[in-house]
Design an enzyme around this catalytic site. Structure first.
Site, mmCIF file in Angstrom:
data_model
loop_
_atom_site.group_PDB
_atom_site.id
_atom_site.type_symbol
_atom_site.label_atom_id
_atom_site.label_comp_id
_atom_site.label_asym_id
_atom_site.label_seq_id
_atom_site.Cartn_x
_atom_site.Cartn_y
_atom_site.Cartn_z
ATOM 1 N N LYS A 183 1.974 28.787 19.241
ATOM 2 C CA LYS A 183 1.618 28.931 17.825
ATOM 3 C C LYS A 183 0.933 30.282 17.583
ATOM 4 C CE LYS A 183 -0.080 25.162 16.309
ATOM 5 N NZ LYS A 183 -1.062 24.069 16.055
ATOM 6 N N LYS A 240 -7.011 23.481 24.381
ATOM 7 C CA LYS A 240 -7.249 22.267 23.602
ATOM 8 C C LYS A 240 -8.280 21.417 24.324
ATOM 9 C CE LYS A 240 -5.680 20.655 19.665
ATOM 10 N NZ LYS A 240 -5.407 21.505 18.498
ATOM 11 N N LYS A 247 -7.870 29.615 22.792
ATOM 12 C CA LYS A 247 -8.280 29.077 21.482
ATOM 13 C C LYS A 247 -7.615 27.736 21.246
ATOM 14 C CE LYS A 247 -10.398 29.864 17.499
ATOM 15 N NZ LYS A 247 -10.794 28.456 17.441
ATOM 16 N N HIS A 275 -2.703 34.871 29.133
ATOM 17 C CA HIS A 275 -2.047 36.154 28.865
ATOM 18 C C HIS A 275 -2.861 36.975 27.868
ATOM 19 C CE1 HIS A 275 -0.678 34.091 25.236
ATOM 20 N NE2 HIS A 275 -0.211 35.239 24.772
ATOM 21 N N ARG A 276 -3.618 36.264 27.028
ATOM 22 C CA ARG A 276 -4.599 36.904 26.144
ATOM 23 C C ARG A 276 -5.865 36.066 26.163
ATOM 24 N NH1 ARG A 276 -2.776 40.692 21.745
ATOM 25 N NH2 ARG A 276 -0.596 41.127 22.168
ATOM 26 N N SER A 320 -9.141 30.883 11.775
ATOM 27 C CA SER A 320 -10.127 30.879 12.860
ATOM 28 C C SER A 320 -10.226 32.263 13.502
ATOM 29 C CB SER A 320 -9.741 29.850 13.925
ATOM 30 O OG SER A 320 -10.124 28.550 13.547
#
Length: 470
Positions: free
Chosen positions: A93, A105, A69, A64-65, A362
């Site tokens: 998160k 991940k 990450k 979605h973005r 980050s």
């Protein structure tokens, strides 16, 4: 296929929160589903010349973005379910704290405590090359970070390998965060997750109305605290809780055993002792607990599990004496234990919120790498000049003089680390306010569900804005 307890817990937390959102089933299914997964097997040469075939994964949960990450962990317990569940948590998160990434991940099935430095480097570089080949890494695609068993050194190897394989990219160092400062990392990243844990606990315990409603005395000071894990997250969380919050650290647990002293342990002394001796055993003026899992059940006000997932389950949840469980790790409390603890009147500060400090900083590092300039270079000198002019005017109007040392302190322009830390603190404060407001608005019984509701709604809004869903 039987799914892991951790994977099942994350999906059930999602389903529980989805009931409060009023969103259509198709949109919820899209938000819940992991978009892309790779399973890798590749050879790595050991120091003696033998070849080991290593198994590894990377999951990109939500597009979605972009970029996605999430950290890379080295552990002999890595598996597909764990990687997917951790990627899902990263999506929610990021959405909760307003970081514009999708969740991802990675995991490599290897024991980080037994491999040599040479094998570790060859493994890291080969894993990076495999990710490049599959288009699972890049500043605009997927940006890894440290996790359990990895740190700055591994991130430096990833950045170097990526740069050499993608030499024509304008900002290759933005492919990974958590790098050393010398390799375009950002000051404060190493302590970011632990510091975020401290800020999150502070936000919760200083929220007087919430604490009164929960029957908990407000404030960190004097809280008897047990911390599980003395790695990067646990060490910094415990250190800040002790130094800044004035908590009493009565217990510290690690994989080889734990320490207990009802009068308190000095976190820095314990950390240095373990660093020197490789174990907690033998630390003076403390009781050594062979089975460190037992420490989770000792009496305390605040329990901070900062190790791995599923540490508190239905098997031991009834024996947890802590009044507050602060989830510094990802998924340390499974769903069955969560319900048992809530029914017993325990207060749980969820990982979805508390563990977000690392990805927040980050994000700042990624922005710095994309811009090609440090934050303090842009504003620090300007602030010093403006503050100096203000003090000059005050001296002129009052006829008083500011002492030179005081003047220096007052006009000090912020360093990059000070900017990062202040932005992290603000992020945690804002996110906590949103969680408590959501809980009251929807009459949600716990903070975890409220956090998931906020995250799901944020992801859904992005999809709707993109026109993917009406």
């Amino acid at each position: 296929m039987a799914r892991s307890r951790f994977f099942t817990s994350v999906n059930r937390y999602f389903d529980r929160a989805a009931a409060y959102t009023g969103l259509e089933r198709g949109l919820l299914d899209q938000i819940r589903t992991c978009n892309s997964i790779i399973r890798l097997r590749f050879p790595v040469k050991d120091d003696d010349g033998s070849i080991h075939v290593v198994e590894a994964y990377r999951a990109e949960h939500s597009f979605h973005r972009l970029p996605t990450k999430g950290g890379i962990r080295f552990s002999q317990h890595v598996n597909l379910d764990e990687t997917i569940a951790l990627a899902a948590l990263m999506t929610f998160k990021c959405a909760l704290v307003g970081v514009p990434f999708g969740g991802a991940k990675g995991g490599v099935r290897v024991n980080p405590r037994t491999i040599s430095d040479g094998f570790r480097e060859r493994l890291t570089r080969r894993y990076t090359a495999e990710l490049v080949r599959k288009n699972f890494i890049g500043p605009n695609v997927d940006v890894p970070a440290p996790d359990y068993g990895t740190g700055e050194r591994e991130m430096a190897w990833i950045a170097d390998t990526y740069q050499n394989l993608r030499m024509n990219e304008s900002n290759p160092y933005a492919c990974v965060t958590g790098k050393p400062v010398e390799m375009q990392g950002i000051p404060g990243r190493t302590k970011a997750t632990g510091l975020g844990v401290y800020y999150g606990i502070r936000c919760c315990l200083e929220d007087v109305p919430e604490m009164e409603a929960a029957g908990v005395d407000p404030g960190i000071q004097g809280k008897r605290t047990i911390v599980q894990g003395l790695g990067n997250v646990g060490y910094h969380a415990a250190s800040f809780l002790q130094r800044e919050g004035r908590a009493i650290i009565t217990g510290i647990a690690e994989f080889e055993g734990g320490l207990w002293n009802e009068h308190g342990l000095d976190v820095e002394e314990v950390y240095q002792y373990r660093k020197q001796h490789g174990t907690l055993e033998g630390f003076p003026n403390a009781q050594f607990i062979q089975n460190s899992a037992e420490l989770l059940e000792y009496p305390c006000d605040l329990l901070v599990p900062a190790a791995l997932e599923s540490q508190i389950t239905a098997e031991n949840a009834h024996r947890i004496q802590a009044k507050i469980i602060a989830e510094a790790a990802n998924g340390p409390v499974d769903e069955d234990a969560n319900d048992i603890l809530l029914a017993a009147g325990k207060l749980i500060i969820p990982d979805l919120y508390l563990n977000a400090g690392g990805v927040t900083v980050s994000y700042f590092e990624w922005l710095k790498n994309r811009a090609g300039v440090s934050f303090d270079r842009m504003i620090s000198r300007h602030e010093e000049l403006m503050k100096g002019e203000l003090i000059d005017e005050m001296e002129l109007l009052t006829g008083a003089r500011v002492a030179p040392d005081q003047r220096k302190r007052l006009i000090h322009g912020p360093s990059e680390e000070e900017i990062v830390v202040a932005a992290l603190e603000q992020t945690m404060i804002i996110a906590w306010k949103k969680i408590t407001q959501c809980r009251r608005q929807y009459e949600i019984p716990d903070y975890r569900t409220a956090g998931f509701v906020l995250s799901i709604k944020a992801v859904a809004q992005t999809y709707k804005t993109q026109g993917i869903f009406p």
